[in-house]
Design a protein around this motif. Structure first.
Motif, PDB file in Angstrom:
ATOM      1  N   GLY A 155       0.815  -1.209   0.000  1.00 24.58           N
ATOM      2  CA  GLY A 155       0.000   0.000   0.000  1.00 24.58           C
ATOM      3  C   GLY A 155       0.848   1.258   0.000  1.00 24.58           C
ATOM      4  N   CYS A 156       1.965   1.217   0.736  1.00 21.45           N
ATOM      5  CA  CYS A 156       2.883   2.353   0.765  1.00 21.45           C
ATOM      6  C   CYS A 156       3.502   2.594  -0.608  1.00 21.45           C
ATOM      7  CB  CYS A 156       3.980   2.116   1.794  1.00 21.45           C
ATOM      8  SG  CYS A 156       3.396   1.766   3.468  1.00 21.45           S
ATOM      9  N   ARG A 157       3.885   1.516  -1.231  1.00 22.38           N
ATOM     10  CA  ARG A 157       4.519   1.626  -2.539  1.00 22.38           C
ATOM     11  C   ARG A 157       3.547   2.140  -3.595  1.00 22.38           C
ATOM     12  NH1 ARG A 157       8.153  -3.059  -5.448  1.00 22.38           N
ATOM     13  NH2 ARG A 157       8.568  -1.939  -7.371  1.00 22.38           N
ATOM     14  N   THR A 158       2.320   1.647  -3.555  1.00 23.10           N
ATOM     15  CA  THR A 158       1.316   2.082  -4.524  1.00 23.10           C
ATOM     16  C   THR A 158       0.983   3.561  -4.352  1.00 23.10           C
ATOM     17  OG1 THR A 158       0.381  -0.144  -4.496  1.00 23.10           O
ATOM     18  CG2 THR A 158      -0.964   1.589  -5.456  1.00 23.10           C
ATOM     19  N   LEU A 159       0.971   4.022  -3.110  1.00 20.68           N
ATOM     20  CA  LEU A 159       0.617   5.414  -2.817  1.00 20.68           C
ATOM     21  C   LEU A 159       1.752   6.384  -3.109  1.00 20.68           C
ATOM     22  CD1 LEU A 159      -1.457   7.402  -1.572  1.00 20.68           C
ATOM     23  CD2 LEU A 159      -0.471   6.853   0.672  1.00 20.68           C
ATOM     24  N   TYR A 160       2.978   5.913  -3.129  1.00 21.02           N
ATOM     25  CA  TYR A 160       4.143   6.796  -3.214  1.00 21.02           C
ATOM     26  C   TYR A 160       4.112   7.746  -4.415  1.00 21.02           C
ATOM     27  CZ  TYR A 160       9.030   8.291  -3.034  1.00 21.02           C
ATOM     28  OH  TYR A 160      10.177   9.042  -2.979  1.00 21.02           O
ATOM     29  N   PRO A 161       3.807   7.301  -5.642  1.00 25.52           N
ATOM     30  CA  PRO A 161       3.752   8.254  -6.766  1.00 25.52           C
ATOM     31  C   PRO A 161       2.728   9.369  -6.538  1.00 25.52           C
ATOM     32  CG  PRO A 161       3.820   5.999  -7.579  1.00 25.52           C
ATOM     33  CD  PRO A 161       3.592   5.919  -6.107  1.00 25.52           C
ATOM     34  N   LYS A 162       1.578   9.028  -5.961  1.00 23.72           N
ATOM     35  CA  LYS A 162       0.568  10.046  -5.658  1.00 23.72           C
ATOM     36  C   LYS A 162       1.088  11.024  -4.599  1.00 23.72           C
ATOM     37  CE  LYS A 162      -2.849   8.433  -8.214  1.00 23.72           C
ATOM     38  NZ  LYS A 162      -3.475   9.225  -9.310  1.00 23.72           N
ATOM     39  N   LEU A 163       1.798  10.482  -3.603  1.00 22.81           N
ATOM     40  CA  LEU A 163       2.322  11.324  -2.543  1.00 22.81           C
ATOM     41  C   LEU A 163       3.342  12.328  -3.089  1.00 22.81           C
ATOM     42  CD1 LEU A 163       2.353  11.947   0.487  1.00 22.81           C
ATOM     43  CD2 LEU A 163       4.155  10.221   0.738  1.00 22.81           C
ATOM     44  N   LYS A 164       4.154  11.897  -4.027  1.00 23.66           N
ATOM     45  CA  LYS A 164       5.116  12.819  -4.635  1.00 23.66           C
ATOM     46  C   LYS A 164       4.402  13.932  -5.406  1.00 23.66           C
ATOM     47  CE  LYS A 164       7.749   9.770  -6.790  1.00 23.66           C
ATOM     48  NZ  LYS A 164       8.908   9.272  -7.575  1.00 23.66           N
ATOM     49  N   GLN A 165       3.301  13.589  -6.055  1.00 21.59           N
ATOM     50  CA  GLN A 165       2.521  14.609  -6.751  1.00 21.59           C
ATOM     51  C   GLN A 165       1.924  15.608  -5.766  1.00 21.59           C
ATOM     52  OE1 GLN A 165      -0.422  12.615  -9.124  1.00 21.59           O
ATOM     53  NE2 GLN A 165       1.090  11.639 -10.463  1.00 21.59           N
ATOM     54  N   ILE A 166       1.412  15.095  -4.635  1.00 19.27           N
ATOM     55  CA  ILE A 166       0.844  15.978  -3.614  1.00 19.27           C
ATOM     56  C   ILE A 166       1.918  16.909  -3.061  1.00 19.27           C
ATOM     57  CG2 ILE A 166      -0.199  16.026  -1.324  1.00 19.27           C
ATOM     58  CD1 ILE A 166      -1.610  13.412  -2.031  1.00 19.27           C
ATOM     59  N   ALA A 167       3.116  16.365  -2.816  1.00 18.19           N
ATOM     60  CA  ALA A 167       4.211  17.199  -2.312  1.00 18.19           C
ATOM     61  C   ALA A 167       4.596  18.274  -3.316  1.00 18.19           C
ATOM     62  CB  ALA A 167       5.413  16.328  -1.968  1.00 18.19           C
ATOM     63  N   ALA A 168       4.623  17.910  -4.596  1.00 22.14           N
ATOM     64  CA  ALA A 168       4.976  18.884  -5.629  1.00 22.14           C
ATOM     65  C   ALA A 168       3.925  19.982  -5.742  1.00 22.14           C
ATOM     66  CB  ALA A 168       5.138  18.179  -6.972  1.00 22.14           C
TER      67      ALA A 168
END
Length: 239
Positions: A155-168
């Motif tokens: 779940g962490c791995r799947t969410l990571y690309p979305k999290l990077k977008q949110i941070a950006a």
């Protein structure tokens, strides 16, 4: 009954199993259930260099012959499979070790999915001291988003690309990633109430303002939590 011929001292088997090696040969001189007449005339089975005939009782049925034939076939197959188990050659062992090394390298690389390029406002805390420094060095009223994860967490791995977008998209926030499998970080996460992964905390002025879980299907909730806790600079916010 099936008799086995011994060659060069190889031991014979019984109905419960077999022992010996690939030199063991099996002689079944007659197919027990091929013809009913075979049950009446008797079936010759090899023993050593000569063939010994055994008379079967008249009550010996075709069904009994079929069962004996199936047992013989099963025993032959067992011996054939065992005889195919040969010591691996040096070339085979070398190739196997090479493939295992490649597999280990791929697994190790796969477990480092959280490393590499990330937004400038996203940091990886590798020690409790660094974590404290990142949280306390944030500007006054600046929102700090902490993501607790583990490399094996799908779940962490799947969410990571979305999290990077949110941070950006939220450059005014500080994002901290905490690997709970790092030495010392597991205890830190437990002391901060992390119960499952992925887990998020929102900090401001060194205080925890919110704690919650999120995954790729509830990423909208993560965005909403960040938006609701960000400091508002618009003049209308004071109304």
């Amino acid at each position: 009954m099936v008799e086995f011929t011994e060659q060069q001292g190889v031991s014979v088997s019984d109905k419960t199993g077999w022992r010996g090696d690939s030199r063991l040969t099996i002689h079944v001189l007659s197919t027990l259930a091929s013809f009913p007449s075979a049950c009446q005339k008797g079936i010759g089975l090899a023993s050593g260099a000569s063939t010994r005939r055994q008379r079967l009782p008249k009550a010996f049925s075709v069904a009994s012959a079929m069962r004996a034939s199936q047992a013989a076939t099963s025993t032959v197959q067992t011996v054939r499979e065992a005889s195919n188990i040969l010591p691996a050659s040096p070339q085979t062992l070398s190739r196997r070790q090479e493939l295992e090394a490649q597999a280990r390298a791929l697994l190790e690389q796969d477990s480092r999915w959280h490393e590499g390029m990330r937004p400038a406002n996203m940091h990886l805390a590798t020690s409790p001291r660094q974590f404290k420094q990142l949280v306390t060095s944030a500007k006054a009223d600046q929102l700090v988003v902490v993501d607790y994860f583990a490399p094996h967490c799908n779940g962490c791995r799947t969410l990571y690309p979305k999290l990077k977008q949110i941070a950006a998209n939220n450059e005014d926030c500080v994002f901290i990633k905490v690997n709970t499998e790092d030495p010392g970080m597991r205890e830190l996460a437990m002391n901060l109430g992390v119960s499952k992964l992925p887990f998020f905390q929102l900090w401001r002025d060194s205080d925890v303002k919110a704690s919650f879980t999120a995954n790729v299907t509830t990423v909208s909730g993560l965005r909403a939590e960040i938006a609701s806790h960000k400091s508002c600079t618009d003049p209308g916010c004071a109304l």
